[in-house]
Design an enzyme around this catalytic site. Structure first.
Site, mmCIF file in Angstrom:
data_model
loop_
_atom_site.group_PDB
_atom_site.id
_atom_site.type_symbol
_atom_site.label_atom_id
_atom_site.label_comp_id
_atom_site.label_asym_id
_atom_site.label_seq_id
_atom_site.Cartn_x
_atom_site.Cartn_y
_atom_site.Cartn_z
ATOM 1 N N ALA A 1 1.602 4.521 -34.186
ATOM 2 C CA ALA A 1 2.407 4.738 -35.008
ATOM 3 C C ALA A 1 2.209 3.230 -37.009
ATOM 4 C CB ALA A 1 3.246 5.010 -34.995
ATOM 5 N N TYR A 2 2.623 2.548 -36.685
ATOM 6 C CA TYR A 2 2.330 1.299 -37.528
ATOM 7 C C TYR A 2 0.992 0.884 -38.511
ATOM 8 C CZ TYR A 2 3.850 -3.333 -38.804
ATOM 9 O OH TYR A 2 4.044 -4.337 -39.875
ATOM 10 N N VAL A 3 0.274 1.126 -36.618
ATOM 11 C CA VAL A 3 -0.909 0.514 -37.178
ATOM 12 C C VAL A 3 -1.411 1.883 -38.345
ATOM 13 C CG1 VAL A 3 -3.338 -0.133 -36.565
ATOM 14 C CG2 VAL A 3 -1.112 -1.797 -35.468
ATOM 15 N N SER B 1 0.014 3.838 -40.455
ATOM 16 C CA SER B 1 0.165 3.687 -41.430
ATOM 17 C C SER B 1 -0.057 2.579 -42.540
ATOM 18 C CB SER B 1 1.910 3.577 -41.168
ATOM 19 O OG SER B 1 2.213 2.276 -41.354
ATOM 20 N N LYS B 2 -0.523 1.196 -41.318
ATOM 21 C CA LYS B 2 -0.948 -0.299 -42.471
ATOM 22 C C LYS B 2 -2.630 0.376 -42.560
ATOM 23 C CE LYS B 2 2.911 -1.933 -43.033
ATOM 24 N NZ LYS B 2 3.270 -2.590 -44.708
#
Length: 246
Positions: A154-156, A158-159
């Site tokens: 999820a973090y990747v 978004s980035k």
């Protein structure tokens, strides 16, 4: 007759800790007037301002939810009222809940999307609308977009969105003398990275770099300071600041 110059002005989101704090103090050392943004860490933001002013710099704080366009507009109003304009926006604010993909709670996905993607759009829109010629927008991503470590989906995602718009925004600034770049740190010694990790795991991650250590916030701040100042020919780029991990 002594020539006077107008000090350059910067907003650093997430400036109350970690990489944001290092960036705020580094830009202040270069003579920029700095607005230190915080979401919930007012005491830490006040400490950053105290550190800057004790060293002879100029700084103040402002609170805002980076995904709330009303609060962000008020923060940008404040920096213009206090310092007379805006030249640099460094957007470091973000969140990083980790989870295996199949166990990811969709509420967490929504929170990540709101802060990391919507927040980047809200801050970027407001900053680019107001920025003077010679300005710089510097967003932050992560080297995990290339390392593809498990648990970061999820973090990747978004980035990855932040990286995807970098060159596009640089091209949309044609004719305004404004650069847009993204810095993608590798493992860096901040609570966002170290919290929940054993020292053994941190040491193992550090060994992956040819430099045989993890990054320091100051390492990332040096890259940002270059992009905010003399690095005018770097534009539309993703800069992976990770000591050679990738």
């Amino acid at each position: 007759m002594t020539e006077t110059t107008t000090p350059r002005v910067a907003i650093v989101t997430g400036g109350s800790g970690g990489i944001g704090r290092a960036v705020a103090t580094r830009l202040a050392a270069d003579g920029l007037h700095v607005l230190v943004h915080y979401s919930g860490g007012k005491d830490r933001a006040d400490e950053v301002v105290e550190e800057i002013t004790a060293a002879g710099g100029v700084a103040s704080t402002a609170q805002a939810d980076v995904a709330d366009e009303i609060e962000v507009a008020a923060m940008f109003d404040a920096v213009e009222q206090r310092y007379g304009g805006l030249d640099v926006v460094v957007h470091t604010a973000g969140i990083m809940p980790l989870s295996p993909f199949l166990e990811l709670k969709l509420d967490d996905l929504d929170r990540i999307h709101r802060t990391n993607i919507r927040g980047t759009f809200v801050v970027g829109q407001e900053g680019l609308r107001r920025m003077r010629a010679g300005g710089a927008l510097i967003n932050t991503s992560t080297s995990v977009t290339k390392l593809q470590q498990v648990g970061y989906s999820a973090y990747v995602a978004s980035k990855g969105a932040v990286e995807a718009i970098t060159l596009m925004l640089a091209r949309e600034m044609r004719g305004r003398d404004i650069t847009v770049n993204t810095v993608a740190p590798g493992p860096t010694d901040t609570p966002l990275f170290t919290d929940g990790k054993s020292q053994e795991l941190i040491d193992r991650i550090a060994a992956q770099s040819p430099m045989e250590r993890i990054g320091r916030p100051g390492d990332i701040a040096e890259v940002v300071a270059f992009l905010a100042g003399p690095g005018r020919w770097l534009n539309g780029q993703i800069i992976y600041a990770n000591g050679g991990v990738i």
